[in-house]
Design an enzyme around this catalytic site. Sequence first.
Site, mmCIF file in Angstrom:
data_model
loop_
_atom_site.group_PDB
_atom_site.id
_atom_site.type_symbol
_atom_site.label_atom_id
_atom_site.label_comp_id
_atom_site.label_asym_id
_atom_site.label_seq_id
_atom_site.Cartn_x
_atom_site.Cartn_y
_atom_site.Cartn_z
ATOM 1 C CD GLU A 83 40.507 39.183 41.911
ATOM 2 O OE1 GLU A 83 39.654 38.239 42.406
ATOM 3 O OE2 GLU A 83 40.772 39.973 42.430
ATOM 4 C CB CYS A 115 41.711 44.250 43.327
ATOM 5 S SG CYS A 115 39.986 43.475 43.440
ATOM 6 C CG HIS A 242 40.055 48.351 45.107
ATOM 7 N ND1 HIS A 242 39.733 47.946 43.775
ATOM 8 C CD2 HIS A 242 39.549 47.446 46.003
ATOM 9 C CE1 HIS A 242 39.095 46.683 43.850
ATOM 10 N NE2 HIS A 242 39.049 46.348 45.058
HETATM 11 P P1 HMG Z 1 25.674 43.307 53.301
HETATM 12 O O1 HMG Z 1 25.923 42.618 54.878
HETATM 13 O O2 HMG Z 1 24.404 42.713 52.797
HETATM 14 O O3 HMG Z 1 25.265 44.762 53.640
HETATM 15 O O4 HMG Z 1 26.682 43.222 52.521
HETATM 16 P P2 HMG Z 1 25.128 45.664 55.052
HETATM 17 O O5 HMG Z 1 24.268 45.024 55.898
HETATM 18 O O6 HMG Z 1 26.604 45.806 55.692
HETATM 19 O O7 HMG Z 1 24.502 47.086 54.218
HETATM 20 C C1 HMG Z 1 25.328 47.574 53.577
HETATM 21 C C2 HMG Z 1 25.171 49.133 53.752
HETATM 22 O O8 HMG Z 1 23.888 49.466 53.536
HETATM 23 C C3 HMG Z 1 25.325 49.570 55.141
HETATM 24 O O9 HMG Z 1 25.848 50.918 55.225
HETATM 25 C C4 HMG Z 1 23.708 49.636 55.545
HETATM 26 O O10 HMG Z 1 23.449 50.553 56.554
HETATM 27 C C5 HMG Z 1 23.265 50.118 54.178
HETATM 28 P P3 HMG Z 1 27.146 51.121 55.925
HETATM 29 O O11 HMG Z 1 26.893 50.736 57.409
HETATM 30 O O12 HMG Z 1 28.204 50.110 55.383
HETATM 31 O O13 HMG Z 1 27.230 52.733 55.550
HETATM 32 N N1 HMG Z 1 21.526 49.909 54.152
HETATM 33 C C6 HMG Z 1 20.669 50.669 53.717
HETATM 34 N N2 HMG Z 1 20.882 51.977 53.273
HETATM 35 C C7 HMG Z 1 19.654 52.631 52.487
HETATM 36 N N3 HMG Z 1 18.355 51.979 52.636
HETATM 37 C C8 HMG Z 1 18.285 50.666 53.004
HETATM 38 C C9 HMG Z 1 19.548 49.981 53.691
HETATM 39 N N4 HMG Z 1 19.732 48.779 54.174
HETATM 40 C C10 HMG Z 1 21.252 48.895 54.367
HETATM 41 N N5 HMG Z 1 17.163 50.055 52.987
HETATM 42 C C11 HMG Z 1 29.000 43.457 51.794
HETATM 43 C C12 HMG Z 1 27.823 44.061 52.223
HETATM 44 C C13 HMG Z 1 30.180 44.740 51.358
HETATM 45 C C14 HMG Z 1 29.684 42.999 52.942
HETATM 46 C C15 HMG Z 1 28.768 42.751 50.749
HETATM 47 O O14 HMG Z 1 28.339 43.456 49.587
HETATM 48 C C16 HMG Z 1 30.028 41.774 50.398
HETATM 49 O O15 HMG Z 1 30.459 40.961 50.858
HETATM 50 N N6 HMG Z 1 30.501 42.394 49.094
HETATM 51 C C17 HMG Z 1 31.858 41.652 48.635
HETATM 52 C C18 HMG Z 1 33.132 42.025 49.270
HETATM 53 C C19 HMG Z 1 33.688 43.417 49.055
HETATM 54 O O16 HMG Z 1 33.289 43.984 47.990
HETATM 55 N N7 HMG Z 1 34.563 43.584 50.191
HETATM 56 C C20 HMG Z 1 35.157 45.214 50.170
HETATM 57 C C21 HMG Z 1 36.506 45.514 50.653
HETATM 58 S S1 HMG Z 1 37.304 44.014 50.185
HETATM 59 C C22 HMG Z 1 37.767 44.566 48.413
HETATM 60 O O17 HMG Z 1 37.563 45.800 47.922
HETATM 61 C C23 HMG Z 1 38.606 43.454 47.405
HETATM 62 C C24 HMG Z 1 37.999 42.941 46.384
HETATM 63 O O18 HMG Z 1 37.800 43.827 45.448
HETATM 64 C C25 HMG Z 1 38.516 41.705 45.996
HETATM 65 C C26 HMG Z 1 40.001 41.730 45.417
HETATM 66 O O19 HMG Z 1 40.868 42.452 46.012
HETATM 67 O O20 HMG Z 1 40.485 41.010 44.502
HETATM 68 C C27 HMG Z 1 36.623 42.477 46.964
#
Ligand code: HMG
Length: 398
Positions: A83, A115, A242
Amino acid sequence: MTPSIGIDAIALAVPQGYIELSELAEARGVPPGKYVEGLGVRRMAVAQRWEDPVALAANAARRLFATSGQDPSRVGLCVVGTETAVDHSKPIAAWLHRLLGLPQRARVYESKHACFGGTAGLLTALDWIASGSAGGRTALVVCTDIARYELRSAGEPTQGAGAVALLVSERPRLLALDPSVSGSYSKDVDDFWRPLHRKEALVDGHHSVQCYLDALEGAYGAWKEANAAGDLHAPLARRCYHVPYGKMARKAHRHARQLDGLSEPEADATFAAEVAPSLALPAEVGNVYTGSLYFALASLLHAEAAKLEGARVGLFSYGSGCTAEFFAGRVASGAGALVKSLALDAPLEGRRRYGVAEYEAIRAADAEADPSFAGVRPPTRPGEVAFAGIENGRRIYL
Ligand code: HMG
């Protein structure tokens, strides 16, 4: 009787440098625990401008032939899943055709669905061989991507870069894929997209997590139905998902095992044995999009191939947008010895650690869509292919 078909060999390629996520967290004013434990990420590969998706793909595929003893002249189909295309028309597979010395009587093209593009190539290769069209030839499937989000965005710690080359053949020496037992799921969703005018992806992060889990539920349910109707009833000893970041695989596994009827604590108790070994290599490179599931498979085989000979492994591929597939295969007898000689983790040795300022400078230098730095010899590692810029409108590879 139809011979078994599946993955005969695997090789990886990664950029020569990475950034430590705890260091990035500090620079962004985020507690390191959020990235390391919260997202389950440790390091993220950072691609220099000469480490483009073609160069990464060529390096993975050259390594595949060098380590597996297989011959590129036997390839009849080459599909590149990506991609991070470098051209709207010319596929990465065309450059690979020359850089690998593939036969002229081969079908080569690129496949895109976020992906999922590499999995689409793998499943097509399986059908191409099963149909008899291959006539004894092998298929080469290469997944190559550079995951970029905007600096300082929530997606920034979930970037990465790398390529995986898979050789698909009859009587595979690593993983025989289960014939006719597969579960698909598709739905039009706006979770993640990469507009043509920009290098960085746009993502609705929390929605994307839900879309991934919905797709897993649909694909896994379809797979379970097909599996129950078929005659392959061995349980799944391991599962590879994935891996956009490690925590996502953990959430996915919890969800899948709860769908099997386990309580949340029971589901979580199976994670260390069933999933953790597949997350070691992904934690070194970050999200490599199309290659992410196959970095997980490589990680699992690298850790446990000898122990798993004869065991069944489940595979979940997700592509935003979205489409997904749950499928499975059986680790071949002799895979343990082969994996040792493939030295799957060797490309990760001796990498450079970049500081945050250096990473930001690399990103700034790589901001242009078509960089022109022809004439400058890229400082690659010996024997590696590098992108050397654009000359007269053509991409140059050395
Ligand atoms: P965010 O909103 O900054 O993070 O972004 P959050 O507030 O959701 O926190 C993440 C986790 O850290 C949470 O745990 C918190 O509790 C924890 P969870 O509730 O999820 O178990 N946390 C802590 N832990 C320990 N110590 C601390 C602390 N603070 C918080 N101090 C998000 C997270 C994944 C949304 C962001 O990184 C993002 O947008 N990433 C990109 C999108 C992505 O990877 N999506 C995955 C699914 S889609 C997919 O896989 C397809 C893809 O590969 C593309 C394709 O297909 O081509 C992306």
